[in-house]
Design an enzyme around this catalytic site. Structure first.
Site, PDB file in Angstrom:
ATOM      1  N   CYS A  55      -8.068  14.793  -6.361  1.00 34.69           N
ATOM      2  CA  CYS A  55      -8.039  13.899  -7.520  1.00 34.69           C
ATOM      3  C   CYS A  55      -9.461  13.804  -8.091  1.00 34.69           C
ATOM      4  O   CYS A  55     -10.444  14.094  -7.413  1.00 34.69           O
ATOM      5  CB  CYS A  55      -7.540  12.524  -7.075  1.00 34.69           C
ATOM      6  SG  CYS A  55      -7.670  11.201  -8.293  1.00 34.69           S
ATOM      7  N   HIS A  56      -9.565  13.374  -9.361  1.00 39.35           N
ATOM      8  CA  HIS A  56     -10.892  13.214  -9.969  1.00 39.35           C
ATOM      9  C   HIS A  56     -11.736  12.175  -9.226  1.00 39.35           C
ATOM     10  O   HIS A  56     -12.971  12.236  -9.276  1.00 39.35           O
ATOM     11  CB  HIS A  56     -10.752  12.830 -11.449  1.00 39.35           C
ATOM     12  CG  HIS A  56     -10.662  14.021 -12.348  1.00 39.35           C
ATOM     13  ND1 HIS A  56      -9.470  14.609 -12.679  1.00 39.35           N
ATOM     14  CD2 HIS A  56     -11.624  14.757 -12.963  1.00 39.35           C
ATOM     15  CE1 HIS A  56      -9.687  15.643 -13.472  1.00 39.35           C
ATOM     16  NE2 HIS A  56     -10.983  15.757 -13.658  1.00 39.35           N
ATOM     17  N   THR A  57     -11.097  11.238  -8.545  1.00 38.01           N
ATOM     18  CA  THR A  57     -11.863  10.272  -7.763  1.00 38.01           C
ATOM     19  C   THR A  57     -12.589  10.963  -6.617  1.00 38.01           C
ATOM     20  O   THR A  57     -13.721  10.618  -6.276  1.00 38.01           O
ATOM     21  CB  THR A  57     -10.941   9.170  -7.220  1.00 38.01           C
ATOM     22  OG1 THR A  57     -10.295   8.517  -8.314  1.00 38.01           O
ATOM     23  CG2 THR A  57     -11.723   8.140  -6.429  1.00 38.01           C
ATOM     24  N   HIS A  78      -7.586  11.554  -0.687  1.00 38.96           N
ATOM     25  CA  HIS A  78      -6.737  10.365  -0.587  1.00 38.96           C
ATOM     26  C   HIS A  78      -5.313  10.607  -1.083  1.00 38.96           C
ATOM     27  O   HIS A  78      -4.521   9.677  -1.140  1.00 38.96           O
ATOM     28  CB  HIS A  78      -7.363   9.193  -1.346  1.00 38.96           C
ATOM     29  CG  HIS A  78      -7.503   9.402  -2.822  1.00 38.96           C
ATOM     30  ND1 HIS A  78      -8.448  10.226  -3.365  1.00 38.96           N
ATOM     31  CD2 HIS A  78      -6.805   8.897  -3.869  1.00 38.96           C
ATOM     32  CE1 HIS A  78      -8.345  10.226  -4.681  1.00 38.96           C
ATOM     33  NE2 HIS A  78      -7.344   9.436  -5.020  1.00 38.96           N
ATOM     34  N   GLU A  79      -4.979  11.857  -1.432  1.00 37.15           N
ATOM     35  CA  GLU A  79      -3.607  12.206  -1.779  1.00 37.15           C
ATOM     36  C   GLU A  79      -3.077  13.160  -0.718  1.00 37.15           C
ATOM     37  O   GLU A  79      -3.648  14.235  -0.512  1.00 37.15           O
ATOM     38  CB  GLU A  79      -3.538  12.901  -3.141  1.00 37.15           C
ATOM     39  CG  GLU A  79      -3.724  11.985  -4.327  1.00 37.15           C
ATOM     40  CD  GLU A  79      -3.421  12.688  -5.645  1.00 37.15           C
ATOM     41  OE1 GLU A  79      -3.237  11.981  -6.638  1.00 37.15           O
ATOM     42  OE2 GLU A  79      -3.379  13.937  -5.677  1.00 37.15           O
ATOM     43  N   CYS A 108      -0.728  -5.260   3.560  1.00 33.14           N
ATOM     44  CA  CYS A 108      -0.508  -5.794   4.906  1.00 33.14           C
ATOM     45  C   CYS A 108       0.795  -6.576   4.991  1.00 33.14           C
ATOM     46  O   CYS A 108       1.403  -6.689   6.049  1.00 33.14           O
ATOM     47  CB  CYS A 108      -1.677  -6.683   5.333  1.00 33.14           C
ATOM     48  SG  CYS A 108      -1.737  -8.313   4.514  1.00 33.14           S
ATOM     49  N   CYS A 111      -0.814 -11.428   3.727  1.00 31.24           N
ATOM     50  CA  CYS A 111      -1.831 -12.250   3.059  1.00 31.24           C
ATOM     51  C   CYS A 111      -1.277 -12.880   1.781  1.00 31.24           C
ATOM     52  O   CYS A 111      -0.186 -12.537   1.307  1.00 31.24           O
ATOM     53  CB  CYS A 111      -3.065 -11.406   2.742  1.00 31.24           C
ATOM     54  SG  CYS A 111      -2.824 -10.179   1.429  1.00 31.24           S
ATOM     55  N   CYS A 114      -0.521 -10.234  -0.919  1.00 33.95           N
ATOM     56  CA  CYS A 114       0.693  -9.448  -0.711  1.00 33.95           C
ATOM     57  C   CYS A 114       1.955 -10.272  -0.964  1.00 33.95           C
ATOM     58  O   CYS A 114       2.977  -9.730  -1.397  1.00 33.95           O
ATOM     59  CB  CYS A 114       0.723  -8.883   0.709  1.00 33.95           C
ATOM     60  SG  CYS A 114      -0.437  -7.515   0.981  1.00 33.95           S
ATOM     61  N   CYS A 122      -4.258  -6.262  -1.928  1.00 34.34           N
ATOM     62  CA  CYS A 122      -4.165  -6.875  -0.603  1.00 34.34           C
ATOM     63  C   CYS A 122      -5.523  -7.471  -0.276  1.00 34.34           C
ATOM     64  O   CYS A 122      -6.564  -6.890  -0.619  1.00 34.34           O
ATOM     65  CB  CYS A 122      -3.776  -5.813   0.431  1.00 34.34           C
ATOM     66  SG  CYS A 122      -3.795  -6.377   2.161  1.00 34.34           S
ATOM     67  N   ARG A 126      -7.088  -3.671   0.184  1.00 31.04           N
ATOM     68  CA  ARG A 126      -7.155  -3.172  -1.189  1.00 31.04           C
ATOM     69  C   ARG A 126      -8.174  -2.046  -1.281  1.00 31.04           C
ATOM     70  O   ARG A 126      -9.017  -1.875  -0.410  1.00 31.04           O
ATOM     71  CB  ARG A 126      -7.556  -4.300  -2.141  1.00 31.04           C
ATOM     72  CG  ARG A 126      -8.976  -4.769  -1.944  1.00 31.04           C
ATOM     73  CD  ARG A 126      -9.397  -5.797  -2.992  1.00 31.04           C
ATOM     74  NE  ARG A 126      -8.711  -7.061  -2.822  1.00 31.04           N
ATOM     75  CZ  ARG A 126      -8.813  -8.071  -3.685  1.00 31.04           C
ATOM     76  NH1 ARG A 126      -9.561  -7.945  -4.774  1.00 31.04           N
ATOM     77  NH2 ARG A 126      -8.174  -9.197  -3.471  1.00 31.04           N
ATOM     78  N   CYS A 190      -1.430   8.852  -5.172  1.00 33.14           N
ATOM     79  CA  CYS A 190      -2.331   8.356  -6.209  1.00 33.14           C
ATOM     80  C   CYS A 190      -1.853   8.694  -7.603  1.00 33.14           C
ATOM     81  O   CYS A 190      -1.382   7.834  -8.340  1.00 33.14           O
ATOM     82  CB  CYS A 190      -3.746   8.895  -5.995  1.00 33.14           C
ATOM     83  SG  CYS A 190      -4.943   8.371  -7.255  1.00 33.14           S
ATOM     84  N   ARG A 385      -3.441  19.396 -10.461  1.00 26.25           N
ATOM     85  CA  ARG A 385      -3.543  19.085  -9.050  1.00 26.25           C
ATOM     86  C   ARG A 385      -3.505  20.390  -8.276  1.00 26.25           C
ATOM     87  O   ARG A 385      -2.592  21.204  -8.460  1.00 26.25           O
ATOM     88  CB  ARG A 385      -2.404  18.183  -8.585  1.00 26.25           C
ATOM     89  CG  ARG A 385      -2.605  16.703  -8.903  1.00 26.25           C
ATOM     90  CD  ARG A 385      -3.813  16.147  -8.181  1.00 26.25           C
ATOM     91  NE  ARG A 385      -3.907  14.697  -8.298  1.00 26.25           N
ATOM     92  CZ  ARG A 385      -4.591  14.072  -9.247  1.00 26.25           C
ATOM     93  NH1 ARG A 385      -5.214  14.779 -10.181  1.00 26.25           N
ATOM     94  NH2 ARG A 385      -4.642  12.758  -9.277  1.00 26.25           N
TER      95      ARG A 385
END
Length: 390
Positions: A55-57, A78-79, A108, A111, A114, A122, A126, A190, A385
């Site tokens: 991803c671009h992130t 993260h994907e 979670c 909390c 959530c 979260c 988060r 994502c 992707r």
């Protein structure tokens, strides 16, 4: 390709086994290294990654564009989609062999955040680019063969053969996909969830409405699919790369604007095409100038701009407060407004029914050992992707 050290995906990993694509500094090449992956501790899960994408992130973190992302050496990514290898004490909802999707914006379930219907954040899990260690003890579960820590990324770290995550950051897939379908589920971590969720959960696009999407990467194209599925009558794609217009058509876009084609501001062109402006605009670039054009492209009285792109610049919103008195609004979204563990399984089922085209967003597939090539494709704007086989 990264070696598979298990006789099956249901086997158990030795504590000192595993390979990962490790980056040791901004703009440094990824190195495929032998690493240690510790067992999961309380409320943690160790998974075998099957497929991961870029991803671009990830690209921004690799470039070191955000000071909050300066923890190195690090395992980015993260994907992904994977399978549970083992669970730590207290984990009840996941078991060995479950297919799972990691989520950077955890849930979670306990909390005040959530339990609120007003947010998908979260309190503890988060998205947090500052975080580079596990919640349980403030330590990493990754280390070099000689014991030096390798840091985590966005609650996930998926450019690795095995990863350890908090159970709050894993979603069980309550489906039985075949191999070709399973790899597409990677995008739910994502890109697709963020884009589709922005159209469905945040904008709440209605039949007959008009939409402008600024930035036709995977997230923007996913937003277009979401708008089309909701019955939007006009979906305008805005991008400086006309090569993306063809795939934009397959994702539901009806019209296109290349900002380089005319000196006239994009928002004026959008207003001319829509009798005053669109109902919803989506800013998927992470650029303040583009954000202003997206905002001004919406219809006064009710137009809504959704910020999806990550803005690494310290520049503040390019708006005057009085501009909001005309009835336009602007809002940012994380993970498309989805509560991951609660709502993502339904999105996965929608994808299985063919509501969304995930496969069309995967432009390249490469083995993990070619990760540097994959990053270059994304950097050059040649990939939507790129799926990496682990």
């Amino acid at each position: 390709m990264i070696k598979r050290r298990l006789s099956s995906i249901h086997g158990h990993l030795n504590d000192d086994d595993g390979e990962a694509a490790v980056v040791r500094g901004p703009n440094q090449p990824f190195l495929i290294e032998q690493i240690r992956v510790d067992p999961p501790q309380k409320m943690e899960v160790r998974i075998k990654i099957l497929y991961t994408s870029i991803c671009h992130t990830d690209l921004s973190a690799w470039k070191g564009e955000n000071e909050a992302q300066q923890a190195f050496p690090r395992i980015l990514g993260h994907e992904a989609v994977g399978v549970v290898e083992s669970v730590g004490e207290g984990v009840r909802e996941l078991k060995e062999g479950d297919h799972v999707v990691p989520i950077f914006n955890g849930e979670c379930g306990e909390c005040v955040y959530c339990k609120s219907q007003g947010t998908n954040l979260c309190e503890t899990f988060r998205v947090n680019p500052l975080k580079s260690v596990m919640q349980n003890d403030g330590k990493s579960r990754f280390s070099t063969k000689d014991g030096h820590p390798i840091f985590h990324f966005l609650n996930t770290s998926t450019f690795t053969e095995y990863s350890v995550l908090d159970s709050a950051c894993l979603v069980k897939l309550h489906i039985h996909p075949d191999a070709s379908t399973l790899k597409n589920m990677t995008l739910l971590s994502c890109g697709v969830s963020t884009g589709v969720g922005a159209a469905w959960n945040v904008a709440n696009v209605q039949p007959g409405s008009s939409v402008a999407i600024f930035g036709l990467g995977a997230v923007g194209l996913a937003a277009s699919q979401g708008a089309r599925a909701r019955g939007a009558s006009k979906i305008i794609g805005v991008d400086r790369n006309p090569d993306k217009f063809l795939i934009g058509k397959t994702m539901g876009m009806t019209d296109f604007i290349n900002p380089k084609d005319s000196p006239k501001p994009v928002h004026e062109r959008v207003r001319e095409m829509t009798n005053g402006g669109v109902d919803h605009s989506f800013e998927c670039v992470g650029d303040a100038g583009v954000l202003r054009e997206a905002f001004l492209s919406t219809h006064d009285g009710w137009g809504k701009t959704i910020i999806i792109g990550v803005h690494p610049s310290p520049q503040t919103l390019p708006l005057h407060p009085m501009e909001l008195f005309d009835g336009r609004s602007i809002i940012g979204t994380t993970f498309g407004g989805y509560k991951g563990k609660t709502q993502l399984p339904d999105l996965a089922k929608a994808c299985m029914r063919g509501v969304l085209n995930l496969e069309g967003l995967i432009s390249h597939e490469l083995p993990m050992e070619n990760i540097n090539e994959a990053f270059q494709l994304l950097k050059d704007g040649k990939a939507l992707r790129c799926l990496l086989h682990v």
